[in-house]
Scaffold this motif. Structure first.
Motif, short mmCIF file in Angstrom:
data_model
loop_
_atom_site.label_atom_id
_atom_site.label_comp_id
_atom_site.label_asym_id
_atom_site.label_seq_id
_atom_site.Cartn_x
_atom_site.Cartn_y
_atom_site.Cartn_z
N TYR A 33 -38.57 -36.04 -1.11
CA TYR A 33 -38.22 -34.86 -1.91
C TYR A 33 -39.42 -34.39 -2.73
N THR A 59 -31.72 -33.77 -10.75
CA THR A 59 -30.58 -32.91 -10.42
C THR A 59 -30.89 -32.05 -9.19
N SER A 87 -30.20 -34.28 -6.27
CA SER A 87 -28.75 -34.46 -6.18
C SER A 87 -28.10 -33.24 -5.54
N GLY A 88 -28.58 -32.05 -5.91
CA GLY A 88 -28.03 -30.84 -5.34
C GLY A 88 -28.30 -30.71 -3.86
N LEU A 89 -29.49 -31.16 -3.41
CA LEU A 89 -29.83 -31.09 -1.99
C LEU A 89 -28.95 -32.01 -1.16
N THR A 90 -28.47 -33.08 -1.77
CA THR A 90 -27.59 -34.02 -1.04
C THR A 90 -26.12 -33.73 -1.30
N ASP A 91 -25.84 -32.55 -1.90
CA ASP A 91 -24.46 -32.16 -2.22
C ASP A 91 -23.76 -33.20 -3.08
N GLY A 92 -24.53 -33.82 -3.98
CA GLY A 92 -23.97 -34.78 -4.91
C GLY A 92 -23.76 -36.17 -4.35
N GLU A 93 -24.14 -36.37 -3.08
CA GLU A 93 -23.96 -37.69 -2.47
C GLU A 93 -24.79 -38.74 -3.21
N ASN A 106 -26.05 -39.33 -6.77
CA ASN A 106 -25.85 -38.87 -8.14
C ASN A 106 -27.17 -38.86 -8.90
N HIS A 107 -27.40 -37.80 -9.71
CA HIS A 107 -28.68 -37.68 -10.42
C HIS A 107 -28.86 -38.81 -11.44
#
Length: 272
Positions: free
Chosen positions: A12, A23, A26-32, A34-35
Motif C-alpha cells: 500500500y 484508514t 482499511s478503506g481499500l480492503t472494505d474494512g476487512e 481494521n485501521h
C-alpha cells in the motif's frame, strides 16, 4: 496475520499516490483489515535497520553474489506541517539547494544483477540544541555525522556477511576517511568526487606535494587515469564523464575507483 498485514501495508505504501494512512488502507480492503489493527501493528515495536535485515536476509541468501554492489544514498521525506522534533526537523537538501523540514534517511541497497534490495538504513537524529552565533536562533544538530553513520553501516553489512565487492555513493560520502575505511574492510569503492578535489599524477609528484584540482588535470573523456588523491596512501583511477543536462547545459562528473584493474567503460557502467 502479522506477516499478512506487513506485506499488505508495504504494498500500500509503495503503490499509493495519496496520503498513506491506516484508514486509507482499511478503506481499500472494505474494512476487512481494521485501521486500529494496522495502527497497533505499526506501534507495537520500533522497526529498526536490524528488523529490516531480518526480513530481507532470507531473500538475499537466495540471490547473493560475490560481485554485488552496495549503494548508499540519503533522502529527505518532507514533513512541512508536522511539529518539529529530533527526527522531523530541518535538513539541507542538496538537490534543492535549501533547507527543508522532514525526515533525513541514510539507506543502503545491495544490487545483484537487475535485483536491488534494501539492507540497512538509519535516521538522522538531531538530538542537540544550540544557539547559532550568527543569527542568535536556536537550532538542532546531530551528535553523529552522516559520514560516521555511513562507516558504521558499512561495518554492519560486513558483519552480516552480506556479499558485495563495490561500494557506490555520491560525493557527500567520498571523504578520505570513508575511502580508507572501505579499503580496510577489504572492499572496493566507486565514488563521485567534487571538481576541486586535489590529486597528483604520480607517486613522485605526491611526495613533492604537487597536487592539482582534478578539474585542472589533462583528463580526456573515455580515459581512466591513475592518480593519488591528497591524503590517501594508495592510488585510484580517475575518470571524467561529460553529459548534457535537461536545460542544454553541460555537466561533468568525476569518479574515482579503488579497483585499478577496471577501464573507463566498466567504471561508468557500474556507477550507472
Amino acid at each position: 496475520m502479522d506477516r499478512e498485514i506487513f506485506d499488505l501495508y508495504t504494498d500500500y505504501v509503495i503503490s499509493s499516490s495519496s496520503a498513506r494512512i491506516a484508514t486509507g488502507l482499511s478503506g481499500l480492503t472494505d474494512g476487512e483489515v481494521n485501521h486500529d489493527k494496522i495502527t497497533r501493528y505499526l506501534s507495537k515495536e520500533e522497526y529498526t535497520s536490524k528488523a529490516l535485515w531480518k526480513n530481507v536476509k532470507p531473500l538475499i541468501r537466495k540471490i547473493e553474489q560475490e560481485d554485488g554492489l552496495l549503494l548508499f544514498d540519503d533522502t529527505i521525506e518532507e514533513k512541512p506541517y508536522t511539529d518539529e522534533n529530533e527526527i522531523i526537523c530541518w535538513h539541507f537538501d542538496h538537490a534543492k539547494g535549501r533547507n527543508v523540514k522532514g525526515i533525513n534517511i541514510l539507506s543502503a541497497l545491495v544490487r545483484y544483477g537487475d535485483v536491488a534490495l534494501p539492507v540497512a538504513y538509519e535516521l538522522v537524529r538531531k538530538t542537540e540544541s544550540f544557539v547559532d552565533p550568527k543569527t542568535g536562533k536556536t537550532k538542532r544538530r546531530a551528535n553523529q555525522s552522516k559520514n560516521e553513520m555511513f562507516r558504521e553501516m558499512v561495518d554492519v553489512c560486513v558483519q552480516n556477511q552480506l556479499p558485495f565487492r563495490y561500494i557506490l555513493a555520491d560525493s557527500w560520502f567520498s571523504s578520505k576517511e570513508n575511502m580508507e575505511h572501505i579499503r580496510n574492510r577489504k572492499k572496493q569503492f566507486l565514488l563521485a568526487i567534487k571538481s576541486n578535489r586535489t590529486a597528483a599524477l604520480s607517486s613522485e609528484e605526491k611526495l613533492r606535494g604537487e597536487f592539482k584540482k582534478v578539474s585542472e588535470l589533462s583528463l580526456k573523456e573515455g580515459e581512466a587515469k591513475l592518480v593519488f588523491l591528497k591524503g590517501l596512501d594508495f592510488g585510484v583511477l580517475l575518470v571524467k564523464q561529460v553529459f548534457t543536462n535537461k536545460d542544454g547545459s553541460t555537466g561533468i562528473l568525476y569518479l574515482v575507483c579503488s579497483d585499478t584493474t577496471l577501464d573507463f567503460s566498466r567504471i561508468v557502467d557500474l556507477y550507472k
